[in-house]
Write a protein that holds these residues in place. Structure first.
Motif, PDB file in Angstrom:
ATOM      1  N   ASP A   1       0.840  -1.208   0.000  1.00  0.00           N
ATOM      2  CA  ASP A   1       0.000   0.000   0.000  1.00  0.00           C
ATOM      3  C   ASP A   1       0.869   1.250   0.000  1.00  0.00           C
ATOM      4  O   ASP A   1       0.560   2.231  -0.702  1.00  0.00           O
ATOM      5  CB  ASP A   1      -0.920   0.009   1.223  1.00  0.00           C
ATOM      6  CG  ASP A   1      -1.982  -1.080   1.139  1.00  0.00           C
ATOM      7  OD1 ASP A   1      -2.236  -1.574   0.020  1.00  0.00           O
ATOM      8  OD2 ASP A   1      -2.563  -1.433   2.190  1.00  0.00           O
ATOM      9  N   ARG A   2       1.950   1.243   0.770  1.00  0.00           N
ATOM     10  CA  ARG A   2       2.834   2.402   0.798  1.00  0.00           C
ATOM     11  C   ARG A   2       3.501   2.605  -0.554  1.00  0.00           C
ATOM     12  O   ARG A   2       3.687   3.742  -1.003  1.00  0.00           O
ATOM     13  CB  ARG A   2       3.885   2.242   1.892  1.00  0.00           C
ATOM     14  CG  ARG A   2       3.310   2.367   3.303  1.00  0.00           C
ATOM     15  CD  ARG A   2       4.436   2.505   4.330  1.00  0.00           C
ATOM     16  NE  ARG A   2       5.303   1.349   4.370  1.00  0.00           N
ATOM     17  CZ  ARG A   2       5.078   0.254   5.129  1.00  0.00           C
ATOM     18  NH1 ARG A   2       4.019   0.204   5.916  1.00  0.00           N
ATOM     19  NH2 ARG A   2       5.919  -0.756   5.117  1.00  0.00           N
TER      20      ARG A   2
ATOM     21  N   ALA B   1       2.235   1.738  -3.534  1.00  0.00           N
ATOM     22  CA  ALA B   1       1.232   2.288  -4.462  1.00  0.00           C
ATOM     23  C   ALA B   1       0.989   3.768  -4.191  1.00  0.00           C
ATOM     24  O   ALA B   1       0.871   4.576  -5.122  1.00  0.00           O
ATOM     25  CB  ALA B   1      -0.069   1.487  -4.343  1.00  0.00           C
ATOM     26  N   GLU B   2       0.926   4.158  -2.908  1.00  0.00           N
ATOM     27  CA  GLU B   2       0.712   5.572  -2.570  1.00  0.00           C
ATOM     28  C   GLU B   2       1.894   6.417  -3.023  1.00  0.00           C
ATOM     29  O   GLU B   2       1.735   7.536  -3.538  1.00  0.00           O
ATOM     30  CB  GLU B   2       0.506   5.712  -1.058  1.00  0.00           C
ATOM     31  CG  GLU B   2       0.322   7.140  -0.586  1.00  0.00           C
ATOM     32  CD  GLU B   2      -0.896   7.805  -1.192  1.00  0.00           C
ATOM     33  OE1 GLU B   2      -0.911   9.047  -1.290  1.00  0.00           O
ATOM     34  OE2 GLU B   2      -1.842   7.058  -1.557  1.00  0.00           O
ATOM     35  N   ALA B   3       3.130   5.888  -2.867  1.00  0.00           N
ATOM     36  CA  ALA B   3       4.310   6.642  -3.305  1.00  0.00           C
ATOM     37  C   ALA B   3       4.314   6.805  -4.819  1.00  0.00           C
ATOM     38  O   ALA B   3       4.673   7.881  -5.342  1.00  0.00           O
ATOM     39  CB  ALA B   3       5.586   5.934  -2.837  1.00  0.00           C
ATOM     40  N   ASP B   4       3.915   5.759  -5.557  1.00  0.00           N
ATOM     41  CA  ASP B   4       3.853   5.868  -7.018  1.00  0.00           C
ATOM     42  C   ASP B   4       2.809   6.895  -7.449  1.00  0.00           C
ATOM     43  O   ASP B   4       3.033   7.693  -8.370  1.00  0.00           O
ATOM     44  CB  ASP B   4       3.531   4.493  -7.632  1.00  0.00           C
ATOM     45  CG  ASP B   4       4.691   3.521  -7.491  1.00  0.00           C
ATOM     46  OD1 ASP B   4       5.834   3.997  -7.247  1.00  0.00           O
ATOM     47  OD2 ASP B   4       4.468   2.297  -7.611  1.00  0.00           O
ATOM     48  N   ARG B   5       1.626   6.886  -6.766  1.00  0.00           N
ATOM     49  CA  ARG B   5       0.596   7.868  -7.117  1.00  0.00           C
ATOM     50  C   ARG B   5       1.066   9.285  -6.801  1.00  0.00           C
ATOM     51  O   ARG B   5       0.817  10.225  -7.570  1.00  0.00           O
ATOM     52  CB  ARG B   5      -0.701   7.550  -6.357  1.00  0.00           C
ATOM     53  CG  ARG B   5      -1.444   6.335  -6.864  1.00  0.00           C
ATOM     54  CD  ARG B   5      -2.848   6.264  -6.288  1.00  0.00           C
ATOM     55  NE  ARG B   5      -2.852   6.133  -4.831  1.00  0.00           N
ATOM     56  CZ  ARG B   5      -2.831   4.963  -4.183  1.00  0.00           C
ATOM     57  NH1 ARG B   5      -2.778   3.819  -4.863  1.00  0.00           N
ATOM     58  NH2 ARG B   5      -2.839   4.946  -2.866  1.00  0.00           N
ATOM     59  N   ARG B   6       1.739   9.453  -5.674  1.00  0.00           N
ATOM     60  CA  ARG B   6       2.221  10.787  -5.317  1.00  0.00           C
ATOM     61  C   ARG B   6       3.260  11.262  -6.321  1.00  0.00           C
ATOM     62  O   ARG B   6       3.267  12.421  -6.737  1.00  0.00           O
ATOM     63  CB  ARG B   6       2.809  10.760  -3.905  1.00  0.00           C
ATOM     64  CG  ARG B   6       3.253  12.132  -3.420  1.00  0.00           C
ATOM     65  CD  ARG B   6       3.505  12.161  -1.921  1.00  0.00           C
ATOM     66  NE  ARG B   6       4.499  11.188  -1.515  1.00  0.00           N
ATOM     67  CZ  ARG B   6       4.238  10.050  -0.844  1.00  0.00           C
ATOM     68  NH1 ARG B   6       2.995   9.766  -0.494  1.00  0.00           N
ATOM     69  NH2 ARG B   6       5.191   9.209  -0.520  1.00  0.00           N
TER      70      ARG B   6
ATOM     71  N   ARG C   1       1.443  12.283  -9.505  1.00  0.00           N
ATOM     72  CA  ARG C   1       0.723  13.542  -9.325  1.00  0.00           C
ATOM     73  C   ARG C   1       1.678  14.733  -9.349  1.00  0.00           C
ATOM     74  O   ARG C   1       1.391  15.769  -9.969  1.00  0.00           O
ATOM     75  CB  ARG C   1      -0.042  13.502  -7.994  1.00  0.00           C
ATOM     76  CG  ARG C   1      -0.919  14.727  -7.753  1.00  0.00           C
ATOM     77  CD  ARG C   1      -1.862  14.514  -6.585  1.00  0.00           C
ATOM     78  NE  ARG C   1      -1.141  14.257  -5.351  1.00  0.00           N
ATOM     79  CZ  ARG C   1      -1.087  13.066  -4.729  1.00  0.00           C
ATOM     80  NH1 ARG C   1      -1.724  12.028  -5.244  1.00  0.00           N
ATOM     81  NH2 ARG C   1      -0.413  12.918  -3.606  1.00  0.00           N
TER      82      ARG C   1
END
Length: 996
Positions: A552-553, A555-560, A563
């Motif tokens: 999960d971390r 995926a969140e880092a990739d999305r950030r 963005r």
């Protein structure tokens, strides 16, 4: 609108049920809603808005269903908001529950319950609540109709978000137009153009239908005339139809009037016959009455003859008493004359004592002659006294002329000095105006350059910051990705180890006599044994959880990272490759040039006002100089006339005064002398007259007694009656004489005597004749009324036909006006100089009202320094009429609202919000708002400004209005005692009321 109670359950940050008693908070008028950041202050306002409109304000308005639900709420607790309020005199309760994804009652998983809404109203008489509706649409329409505002208007008017108005102050015309358009619902003005077009088409149809209506009226007139009217065979639209109809109608009206005249004649004849019959009936009734009156009088005369003896005795006694009464006045007169004689003699003696010795023995005539001589001399002084008063008036008027001459001379000198510098001053002011106008044009051009430079600088700074953020995000994403791979590998290793020792794990649960879970045997001769380092199920699941968290971390880092890279690309497109330092220097230079141009342009208004004032002063000075010269010329002749009249009056007064210091003093001497002589002469005559009256009274007394038939006055006194006996005797005599006179009067009446000699009246025959005459009049009146109705109907229809003919011309004129108005509202007419559509014009008017309403409070908050003004100037290709400036009273300059500081921007935006609330409230039909909320912004104010702002907010409490302030400024907690505090912790937020 007044809020009473708010109940919140599982809404926003509130996991449990929380209640707000607005009645208790509103009792103080001003209350504070405070709490730490993120505790849920704004969520309280969101709940109010959601209860009324089913959605929350601003960017959160998309929040529906589960997004409104609190993350701290228990799974079995449903989200609910209940609001109790009074609006338009009605006490209502609104309950809303958004869609809810709840656990299933049977089995695993969840199910979704639909949104629910209730509306109840409390009966004012019984206090009981009754259900009104459970329909979302009906409740929404009912609340919107009662409040008179849409959700956007309510959020701006009742919740007053300061950030929106701060942006409004700095926004361009397009942004302001969008906000004002939402608040005032100006789309309805776009319907005006459509209605004008519809009206134009309707006018055309009415013109076409005019001939058809005219012909229909003609047929109605033909029916009313009873066949006496002939119409030509014409169809609607044919030439000459109107003239033919009007001509035929005139002929029919003339015939009907002739018939009405004949009916009037017949009615007049019948009324004459009825009048004669009525007179005959009246004569018969009168003869009958007189005959009955004569018989009654004969009976009364007989009764009087029977009582004549007693009346004669009373008459003789009354005669003796009356003779005795004639002597009593003579006795009273003699006593009165004696007393008067003594008083007159004493008065004469006192009057003579005041006279000079030479006149002490003079008779009444001598004293009167001396008084007349003094009065004649006094009368001769009246002309001198008028001359003396006129002389005083002349002296006062002469002094006034001298004062006027000095004042006019000062006016002429002052005007000449001022007019000597007029041309030079006017030229200088005109030069200043031209310079300021050029600067204003230059400022408009520089403002566009400055805004472009500012946008590029902001984009460049964002580009540089996002470049650094992208590098950091890439490093963090790589680190997190490696951690996720390591966690996955660790979980796979543990899973493989557990599978290898699964037999020992199963064997640990075997029991003798119980079947094996794998083979089903009840005997277990050689169960497997655990080896060292065995991995159990719990260890494997912890490793799996660690791996999932790491994934999960990642995926969140990739999305950030993605963005940040997208934002970096957008910022790079706006700024290009130019360094931010260079763009900052360019912006500073543009700001300085704009400020210089704006400063130079700010003098335009003052210079124009100064020039207009100087022109008015020039007119006044010129007129004053001209008027002073005219008055000076008029005074020359007036002064000469006054001097001549003064010399003549002074000569006349010198002769009239004599030895006295003044005419008034001489007149006083003569008035006193004449008064004393007149009083003495009157007293002497009065004494002589009193002596004569006393002598006459003695003679009259003796003569009165003799003539009354008495030997002495004493004998006459004995014959007098007391008051009671005299009144009783007089009443008997009066009653006799009244009855006798009444009888004689009736018997002497010629009409009564003549009626008595005539035969008895026949009333029955006279009544029958009168009834026959009445019946004939009614028949004639009915015929006359029918003819009158025919004339009235023909007149009415003829007037309507004539109106139809006249209406065709105005209808065409109306069509021209409607077409002109349609072009004007669409902005295509040459008369619309600014090419403004009707919606833009209305928005400009609303903004002007908002600025005027906001200025009232802004001047108070800023101690009279700032004033908001509306501008109709067109900026670039944007809207015209939506400019907003602020005038600084300290400098006298007008500047853009974007130049205000942080604190100034706050109270300017607060004033603007309150002003907009007033205007929107009036626009919505004057709905009274008893509860208002103001959101944040107080932290930018100093103590003095904060006091002034609170005074303005405190003034909103008038007429029982309450104001809630949403803020976390500590100083407000000491100033405002009524508070609603929001507390937060790990289990959710809670509400606590204080000071209520």
């Amino acid at each position: 609108m007044r809020l009473h109670r708010l109940d919140i359950t599982a809404f926003g940050p509130f996991g449990t049920t929380q209640s707000v008693d607005f009645d208790a908070l509103s009792a103080a008028g001003l209350f504070l809603l405070h709490g730490p950041t993120g505790a849920g202050k704004t969520s309280v306002l969101d709940a109010v808005c959601y209860a009324l409109y089913g959605s929350v304000p601003g960017a959160r308005q998309g929040g529906q269903g589960t997004t409104l639900r609190s993350d701290h709420a228990a799974p079995a607790t449903r989200t609910s908001v209940t609001l109790e309020l009074t609006v338009a005199g009605r006490r209502l309760e609104i309950t809303r529950q958004p869609p809810w994804e709840r656990p299933k009652k049977r089995g695993a998983g969840t199910t979704v319950d639909k949104a629910q809404t209730w509306l109840r109203e409390r009966d004012a008489a019984t206090g009981a609540w009754k259900d009104l509706s459970r329909s979302h649409q009906e409740i929404g329409e009912e609340i919107t109709q009662l409040l008179g505002m849409s959700r956007e208007q309510f959020c701006q008017v009742v919740l007053l978000p300061q950030g929106d108005f701060a942006r409004f102050l700095r926004a361009d015309a397009e942004a302001r137009g969008k906000l004002l358009g939402r608040l005032f619902d100006t789309h309805r003005f776009a319907e005006v153009e459509k209605r004008l077009a519809d009206r134009r088409r309707a006018t055309e149809a009415r013109v076409r239908d005019g001939d058809a209506d005219l012909l229909a009226d003609a047929h109605r007139m033909q029916q009313a005339a009873g066949g006496a009217m002939e119409l030509p065979e014409l169809s609607p639209g044919e030439p000459g139809l109107a003239d033919a109809v009007l001509t035929a109608a005139a002929v029919a009206r003339s015939t009907a009037r002739e018939q009405l005249t004949a009916a009037h004649c017949r009615l007049a004849t019948a009324e004459s016959v009825r009048a004669g019959a009525g007179r005959a009936l009246d004569e018969a009734r009168e003869r009958h009455r007189l005959q009955r009156r004569f018989a009654e009088a004969r009976e009364r005369a007989e009764r009087l003859r029977e009582r004549s003896g007693a009346h004669d005795e009373d008459q003789a006694r009354m005669e003796r008493a009356r003779k005795a009464e004639t002597v009593a006045p003579a006795l009273e007169l003699r006593d009165s004359a004696d007393a008067e004689h003594r008083r007159a003699a004493a008065a004469e003696e006192r009057a003579r004592a005041l006279l000079p010795a030479s006149l002490a023995d003079a008779g009444p005539d001598g004293l009167a002659a001396a008084a007349r001589r003094a009065a004649e001399e006094l009368g001769g002084l009246e002309s001198a006294r008028r001359a003396e008063r006129r002389l005083a008036e002349l002296l006062h008027e002469r002094a006034g002329l001298e004062r006027q001459e000095r004042a006019d001379e000062e006016v002429r000198e002052d005007a000449e000095a001022w007019l000597a510098d007029w041309e030079a001053g006017r030229t200088a002011l005109q030069d200043r105006i031209a310079t300021a106008q050029q600067a204003a044009t230059r400022a408009g051009e520089l403002a566009a350059r400055r805004d472009t430079a500012r946008h590029r600088l902001e984009a460049a700074r964002t580009r540089d910051r996002l470049t650094r953020d992208a590098e950091t995000a890439a490093e963090q994403a790589g680190t997190v990705r490696e951690q996720a791979l390591a966690a996955r590998q660790h979980w796979l290793d543990l899973k493989e180890q557990r599978l290898g020792g699964i037999a020992a794990e199963l064997a640990a649960g075997l029991t003798d006599g119980a079947p094996c879970a794998v083979c089903g045997a009840t005997e277990h001769p050689a169960p497997a044994r655990r080896v060292a380092g065995h991995v159990d199920r719990e260890t494997e699941e912890r490793a799996l959880t660690d791996y999932q968290h790491a994934e999960d971390r990642r995926a969140e880092a990739d999305r950030r990272l993605a963005r940040v890279r997208e934002e970096l690309a957008a910022a790079g497109a706006g700024a290009g490759d130019t360094p931010a330092e260079q763009l900052a220097r360019e912006l500073d230079e543009a700001e300085r040039e704009y400020a210089r141009a704006r400063e130079a342009a700010s003098a335009l208004h003052a210079a124009q006002e100064e020039l207009r004032a100087a022109e008015r002063e020039h007119e006044l000075r010129t007129a004053a100089q001209r008027d002073a010269a005219v008055r000076a010329a008029a005074r020359v002749g007036h002064r000469e006339r006054l001097d001549l009249e003064r010399a003549a009056l002074e000569g006349e007064l010198a002769q009239a005064r004599g030895n006295a210091p003044s005419v008034a003093a001489r007149a006083g001497q003569l008035e006193r002398e004449a008064a004393l002589l007149t009083d003495a002469a009157d007293a002497a005559r009065t004494a002589e007259e009193a002596a004569r009256r006393l002598k006459d009274a003695d003679a009259r007394l003796a003569d009165a007694a003799f003539r009354a038939g008495f030997d002495t006055p004493r004998a006459a006194a004995d014959a007098l009656l007391d008051d009671d006996a005299h009144r009783q005797l007089q009443r008997r005599l009066d009653a006799w004489h009244d009855e006798e006179a009444a009888v004689r009067a009736v018997l002497a009446e010629p009409e009564t005597a003549a009626a008595a000699r005539e035969p008895a009246a026949d009333l029955t025959a006279a009544r029958q004749a009168a009834e026959d005459a009445d019946r004939a009049v009614r028949d004639a009146a009915s015929a006359r009324d029918a003819a009158a109705r025919r004339c009235a109907e023909l007149d009415r229809l003829s007037a309507r036909a004539a109106a139809s003919v006249r209406r065709l011309g105005p209808l065409r004129e109306e069509y021209d006006r409607v077409a002109r108005m349609a072009a004007l509202t669409a902005g295509t007419s040459a008369e619309n100089e600014r090419r403004m559509r009707l919606e833009s014009y209305v928005l400009a008017a609303r903004l002007e009202q908002v600025a005027a309403a906001a200025t009232v409070r802004l001047r108070r908050m800023s101690s009279g320094r700032y004033t908001l003004v509306h501008s109709d100037d067109r900026t670039g290709r944007g809207r015209s009429g939506l400019g907003l400036h602020v005038v600084d009273a300290w400098t006298g300059r007008e500047r853009d609202t974007a130049t205000l500081s942080g604190g100034e921007t706050f109270f300017a935006s607060l004033a603007l919000a309150l002003g907009l609330a007033d205007v929107v409230t009036d626009e919505a039909g004057g709905v009274r708002l008893d509860t208002l909320f103001i959101d944040e912004g107080f932290g930018s104010l100093d103590d003095q400004t904060l006091d002034e702002v609170l005074d303005v907010l405190d003034s909103l409490r008038e007429r029982d209005r309450s104001v809630g302030i949403v803020s976390h400024v500590p100083d407000l907690r000491r100033r405002i005692h009524a508070q609603l505090e929001v507390e937060k912790d790990r289990s959710g937020s809670r509400l606590r009321q204080r000071g209520t």
